[in-house]
Structures are given as structure tokens and as C-alpha cells.
Design a protein around this motif. Sequence first.
Motif, PDB file in Angstrom:
ATOM      1  N   ILE A   1       0.853  -1.213   0.000  1.00  0.00           N
ATOM      2  CA  ILE A   1       0.000   0.000   0.000  1.00  0.00           C
ATOM      3  C   ILE A   1       0.880   1.251   0.000  1.00  0.00           C
ATOM      4  N   ASP A   2       2.005   1.191   0.694  1.00  0.00           N
ATOM      5  CA  ASP A   2       2.951   2.303   0.807  1.00  0.00           C
ATOM      6  C   ASP A   2       2.276   3.649   1.112  1.00  0.00           C
ATOM      7  N   PRO A   3       1.653   3.749   2.294  1.00  0.00           N
ATOM      8  CA  PRO A   3       0.961   5.009   2.632  1.00  0.00           C
ATOM      9  C   PRO A   3       1.936   6.180   2.714  1.00  0.00           C
ATOM     10  N   LYS A   4       1.430   7.365   2.430  1.00  0.00           N
ATOM     11  CA  LYS A   4       2.271   8.569   2.422  1.00  0.00           C
ATOM     12  C   LYS A   4       2.024   9.455   3.646  1.00  0.00           C
ATOM     13  N   ALA A   5       0.961   9.148   4.385  1.00  0.00           N
ATOM     14  CA  ALA A   5       0.626  10.003   5.538  1.00  0.00           C
ATOM     15  C   ALA A   5       0.997   9.302   6.834  1.00  0.00           C
ATOM     16  N   ALA A   6       1.427  10.087   7.797  1.00  0.00           N
ATOM     17  CA  ALA A   6       1.792   9.536   9.098  1.00  0.00           C
ATOM     18  C   ALA A   6       1.404  10.504  10.202  1.00  0.00           C
ATOM     19  N   ARG A   7       1.157   9.906  11.355  1.00  0.00           N
ATOM     20  CA  ARG A   7       1.045  10.734  12.554  1.00  0.00           C
ATOM     21  C   ARG A   7       2.469  11.146  12.912  1.00  0.00           C
ATOM     22  N   ASN A   8       2.671  12.405  13.248  1.00  0.00           N
ATOM     23  CA  ASN A   8       4.024  12.843  13.584  1.00  0.00           C
ATOM     24  C   ASN A   8       4.437  12.283  14.952  1.00  0.00           C
ATOM     25  N   GLY A   9       5.674  11.881  15.063  1.00  0.00           N
ATOM     26  CA  GLY A   9       6.163  11.353  16.332  1.00  0.00           C
ATOM     27  C   GLY A   9       7.630  11.010  16.211  1.00  0.00           C
ATOM     28  N   PRO A  10       8.287  10.773  17.348  1.00  0.00           N
ATOM     29  CA  PRO A  10       9.735  10.538  17.326  1.00  0.00           C
ATOM     30  C   PRO A  10      10.175   9.452  16.352  1.00  0.00           C
ATOM     31  N   ALA A  11       9.363   8.397  16.172  1.00  0.00           N
ATOM     32  CA  ALA A  11       9.796   7.319  15.271  1.00  0.00           C
ATOM     33  C   ALA A  11       9.895   7.812  13.822  1.00  0.00           C
ATOM     34  N   LEU A  12       9.220   8.913  13.522  1.00  0.00           N
ATOM     35  CA  LEU A  12       9.260   9.444  12.149  1.00  0.00           C
ATOM     36  C   LEU A  12      10.615  10.086  11.842  1.00  0.00           C
ATOM     37  N   PHE A  13      11.210  10.696  12.871  1.00  0.00           N
ATOM     38  CA  PHE A  13      12.423  11.471  12.583  1.00  0.00           C
ATOM     39  C   PHE A  13      13.670  10.926  13.296  1.00  0.00           C
ATOM     40  N   ALA A  14      13.490   9.903  14.121  1.00  0.00           N
ATOM     41  CA  ALA A  14      14.607   9.446  14.968  1.00  0.00           C
ATOM     42  C   ALA A  14      15.830   9.045  14.157  1.00  0.00           C
ATOM     43  N   ARG A  15      15.589   8.343  13.048  1.00  0.00           N
ATOM     44  CA  ARG A  15      16.702   7.791  12.274  1.00  0.00           C
ATOM     45  C   ARG A  15      17.612   8.899  11.751  1.00  0.00           C
ATOM     46  N   HIS A  16      17.046  10.076  11.578  1.00  0.00           N
ATOM     47  CA  HIS A  16      17.819  11.183  10.999  1.00  0.00           C
ATOM     48  C   HIS A  16      18.218  12.215  12.037  1.00  0.00           C
ATOM     49  N   PHE A  17      17.848  11.990  13.292  1.00  0.00           N
ATOM     50  CA  PHE A  17      18.130  13.012  14.303  1.00  0.00           C
ATOM     51  C   PHE A  17      19.634  13.079  14.547  1.00  0.00           C
ATOM     52  N   PRO A  18      20.185  14.298  14.689  1.00  0.00           N
ATOM     53  CA  PRO A  18      21.633  14.418  14.858  1.00  0.00           C
ATOM     54  C   PRO A  18      22.143  13.604  16.041  1.00  0.00           C
ATOM     55  N   VAL A  19      23.216  12.895  15.795  1.00  0.00           N
ATOM     56  CA  VAL A  19      23.833  12.083  16.848  1.00  0.00           C
ATOM     57  C   VAL A  19      24.976  12.895  17.454  1.00  0.00           C
ATOM     58  N   LEU A  20      25.062  12.904  18.781  1.00  0.00           N
ATOM     59  CA  LEU A  20      26.180  13.593  19.441  1.00  0.00           C
ATOM     60  C   LEU A  20      27.344  12.612  19.551  1.00  0.00           C
ATOM     61  N   ARG A  21      28.346  12.814  18.739  1.00  0.00           N
ATOM     62  CA  ARG A  21      29.485  11.888  18.783  1.00  0.00           C
ATOM     63  C   ARG A  21      30.440  12.278  19.906  1.00  0.00           C
ATOM     64  N   GLN A  22      30.983  11.264  20.584  1.00  0.00           N
ATOM     65  CA  GLN A  22      31.931  11.530  21.672  1.00  0.00           C
ATOM     66  C   GLN A  22      33.085  12.399  21.187  1.00  0.00           C
ATOM     67  N   ASP A  23      33.532  12.098  19.964  1.00  0.00           N
ATOM     68  CA  ASP A  23      34.684  12.836  19.435  1.00  0.00           C
ATOM     69  C   ASP A  23      34.240  13.990  18.535  1.00  0.00           C
ATOM     70  N   GLY A  24      32.955  14.384  18.686  1.00  0.00           N
ATOM     71  CA  GLY A  24      32.426  15.427  17.816  1.00  0.00           C
ATOM     72  C   GLY A  24      32.937  16.803  18.200  1.00  0.00           C
ATOM     73  N   HIS A  25      32.670  17.751  17.314  1.00  0.00           N
ATOM     74  CA  HIS A  25      33.162  19.108  17.459  1.00  0.00           C
ATOM     75  C   HIS A  25      31.995  20.028  17.128  1.00  0.00           C
ATOM     76  N   LYS A  26      31.970  21.206  17.743  1.00  0.00           N
ATOM     77  CA  LYS A  26      30.829  22.090  17.453  1.00  0.00           C
ATOM     78  C   LYS A  26      30.756  22.439  15.965  1.00  0.00           C
ATOM     79  N   TYR A  27      31.910  22.457  15.303  1.00  0.00           N
ATOM     80  CA  TYR A  27      31.891  22.803  13.879  1.00  0.00           C
ATOM     81  C   TYR A  27      31.250  21.705  13.030  1.00  0.00           C
ATOM     82  N   ASP A  28      31.154  20.492  13.599  1.00  0.00           N
ATOM     83  CA  ASP A  28      30.460  19.418  12.871  1.00  0.00           C
ATOM     84  C   ASP A  28      28.959  19.642  12.874  1.00  0.00           C
TER      85      ASP A  28
END
Length: 501
Positions: A214-241
Motif C-alpha cells: 500500500i505504501d501510505p504517504k501520511a503519518a502521525r508525527n512522532g519521534p519514530a518518524l524522525f529518529a533515524r535522521h536526528f543528529p547524533v552527538l558523537r563523543q569525538d564530535g566538534h561544534k563545527y560538525d
Amino acid sequence: MTSVPADLALLTTEEMGRADRLTIDGGIPGTTLMENAGRAVADAILARYPAQATLVLCGPGNNGGDGWVVARRLKQAGFDVACSALAPVAALRGDAAVMAARWNGPVLPFEPAALDGRTLIVDALFGAGLARDLDSAVLRMIEAVGEGRRVVAVDLPSGVNGDDGTIRGGAFTADLSVTFFRAKPGHLLYPGRARTGQLVVADIGISPSVLESIDPKAARNGPALFARHFPVLRQDGHKYDRGHTVTLSGGALHTGAARLAARAALRIGSGLVSTIGDAEAARVIAAHQTAVMVAEVDGPAGLALFLSDRRRNAAVIGPAAGVGDTTFAHCRMALAAGCACVFDADALTSAAGRADILWRERTADLVLTPHDGEFARLFPQLSGLPSRAARAVAAAKESGAVVVLKGADCCIAAPDGRIAINDNAPPTLATAGSGDVLAGMIGGLLAQHMPAFEAAAAAVWLHGAAAEGFGRGLIAEDLVERLPIALQIAENHLRGRGQAG
Ligand SMILES: NC(=O)C1=CN([C@@H]2O[C@H](COP(=O)(O)OP(=O)(O)OC[C@H]3O[C@@H](n4cnc5c(N)ncnc54)[C@H](O)[C@@H]3O)[C@@H](O)[C@H]2O)[C@@H](O)CC1
Ligand SMILES: [K+]
């Protein structure tokens, strides 16, 4: 993989019909689905309400079919139940006829008198098959039910269009709606949402695997919608990243909006943030800001120069910017610089009548954050579309931008047709500066290289989560300061722990 996460998918009535058919083709009889649906509604009632005199209003299709099952199950549980059928029982066909034949209680004429002495009304008149405006017999019944009785809707309150939440002539106002497998956009979009009451989504034996085709295009908004792309804080990260967000201020008396946006961008994790304005404005900004940097930038040419440093990779243009050619030119400069852009407020109004220039000159991710008035000025040709969701999707396709159509049922639409409908925003969010904070949050996530659709969806959800639970007295500054709590709530959701305590 589906376009939207399977758990959050919302199905149109046509897609729900396909889910039913795929399940039936897979070997589960329609009568089993109907029995499961009716039982789920009865169980939801039994879990909430004591036994009482109940009237089940049964329509001519399968929604009515579910109703006969609800009636039987409630009667078995000790309720005093009568049914009232809109169409003659002899005229019913298919699964609904099978279920009606299994009902051995009273069937009353479809008239308001059937309501006498009944305190619980089960609305099983129309669900996914609503095809036209309600007629006078049904409208009379809705009026007679009034406000004193409890109403439980099967699938949808009759009269609510499941695809877009519009009302077909009138509709029941339910205390509880029990839908099946997945909710529909109409459950979350106003005015349908206001008629739905508490929403229960019941499992009736349809496998989530049907969503693949069916591949629906509509979703209820929620953390599972955006979690995969949410910025990860890397231990060795830098503010310029984590990018550099630039918010453009209005004149000396109009710096607050860009300052709010900047602080929100910083709180959401942008590595660096600058607020820029003309010489006078920059002095005012400098008196207020500490972690956010300030720069004096004069006019569109100055903006072009400032953004030519490619490390400044996200720009928020519009909050209190002033309406006119200068703001429009600022938008064009930001697009030409190739940074990700959020156009909000005055930027949108300044583009009215000439927005196609911006769509043509778009070079990177662009997010537009109109409220209804700004949307109407920017996309007047889309005003005839039936719902906010349809308008947001059409605008995203036309502009190539992600469109955040703000409101209590905020719609976030992508040019590829995906749409997220948000439902966690309390009414306290309607306060001065709230939109500036949202624009800054989106900018801050774009700076961290989040894709535009997910960045916008995340910002909208976190914005709601920041406001939730605060109560009256919330002002835009509070939203910014509560972002860490909202981020924690999102993390808890993802760990399956629900809201933070
Ligand atoms: N196998 C399935 O398809 C399942 C369907 N289920 C139920 O079936 C419902 C959908 O069934 P249907 O597709 O039969 O649709 P509905 O039962 O919602 O309505 C269709 C019937 O209502 C009539 N109608 C539509 N609008 C009308 C109006 N304004 N005034 C008067 N008559 C009107 C149509 O002519 C048709 O007879 C769902 O909402 C759900 O409750 C559940 O039983 C689960 C399984
Ligand atoms: K219904």
C-alpha cells in the motif's frame, strides 16, 4: 520499507479498503474481520463504561455490520441493548447481512424516539464508505442525541470524512472512537479531530505487512518518524560538525524574533549560531546575547557576503524582518548562497505574487512555515482544496520545499507526497514568538544536516512537547528553555518509556 514508518502510518479510506482486501485475499474471511472489529469496539466500551441502556445505530454498509456485532457483544456482557437500522434489515448484503441475522434483540424504527431512556449511543452508521452529505433523517438523529448522552463511534463519527477530517453536512461528536488497524488522516485533522474524542486503534488481525504494497504517504508525527535522521552527538564530535545557523534580524526595534529563533537553534544543537542585522540592530542584539554570536550585516549584498562562508550552512529569514522588496531580496541571496533555508513570517508575505522566483532559485533544502493567512497569500491558487493536508501537499509539490502549515493540526508536507500530521500541540502554543522559536528549531536541525522533512517534523513535535504540561502562562521564551525536557521526552519515547516523569 514504506515511505513512512509502519507504526505511524495513517491510511486513507481507499488504502484501508485495500488493507481489508489484501487480508481477506490472504485467507482471513471478511466476517472474521468484522467480528474482530465489533468485539474491539465492545471491549473498549466495557473497559470504560458501566452497563447501561444502549442504542446501536446501524447503517447500510459494513460500518453498520460492525454495529450488529457490538450490539450482540454488549448484550452478552449484560447491557440492555436495542438497535436502530437506517436501511431495512432485509436490504442488507454481504457480511453486514450475516451479522444482522445474528442479532436477536429489538430493532427499533430509525427515529429520535428510539433514544428514549438510552444513555449510551453507538454510532455505526457510516465509516470509511461515507460518500455524500448526511441526509435529514440522520441529521435529525444527531440533533436528538444532543449532548447529554455518551457517543461511541465505530471507526469514525458518522459525517466525518476519513481522508481529510471535513464534515459532510453534520456529524456526531463522539466521546470515544474505535478504529481498526491504523487511524485515518480525518481522525487527526480538524474539524474531524474535535468530533473523534478519545481515539483507540484496535488490532483486528490485519498484518502490518500489507503496508508494504500500500505504501501510505501520511503519518502521525512522532519521534519514530524522525529518529533515524536526528543528529547524533558523537563523543569525538566538534561544534563545527554541527553546523552554523544564521538568523536575520529586523531593525533595531524588531530584533526579538530573530533572537528567539537563534536561541532555539542553539538549544536544538546547532554548533554555532549568529544573529545578524544592520548596525543599529546589531547593537541591540549584542546587548542581549551571550552564546549566540552577533554580526553587523547591511542589506542583501552584506547577507550574500556573510553567507559566502559555506560553514554558515542554514539561514532563517523572515521573523520580524519587515514586508517588502528588501526581505524578498534577502531570501534570494540566501538561496543563491546555497545554504539550507527556512522562510517564515514576513519572508512568506514578501514573496506573495512572486514566489515562483524563489522556487526556481532554490538550490538546497528549503522549509516554508506559513500559518493559514500566509499560506493563502503565498498559494492563492490552492485555496479551493478541501483540507489543510491537501493544501500543504500541493504546495510542497509546487514549490519543491517542505511546507509546514502551522495550526493545531500542523501539517508537514514533502515534495514527494509524504505528509506528517501533528497532534501534540497544546493551545498554549498560540502565543507571540512561538513561530519564531519553531523556525529557529528547524534552522538548527537543518544546520546539523538533517533532511528537511524530518527536520521540520522533529521541530514541530519537539515544539509541542516543550509546551505540553506547562499550562497557562507559557511564553515563547519558556519554549526555548524547555527544549532540553522535550528532547528527553523524545528519547524516552524511543526507548519505549513514554513521557518523562
Ligand atoms: N472487510 C472490511 O472491509 C471491513 C470493514 N469494516 C467496517 O466497514 C466500514 C466500511 O464499510 P463500507 O465500505 O460498507 O462503508 P460504510 O458502511 O461506511 O458506508 C457505506 C454505505 O453507506 C451508504 N452511504 C454512504 N454515504 C451515505 C450518506 N451520506 N447517506 C446515506 N447513505 C450513505 C453507501 O451507499 C453504502 O451503502 C469501515 O468503516 C469499518 O467500520 C470492519 O468491519 C473491518 C473489516
Ligand atoms: K460511524
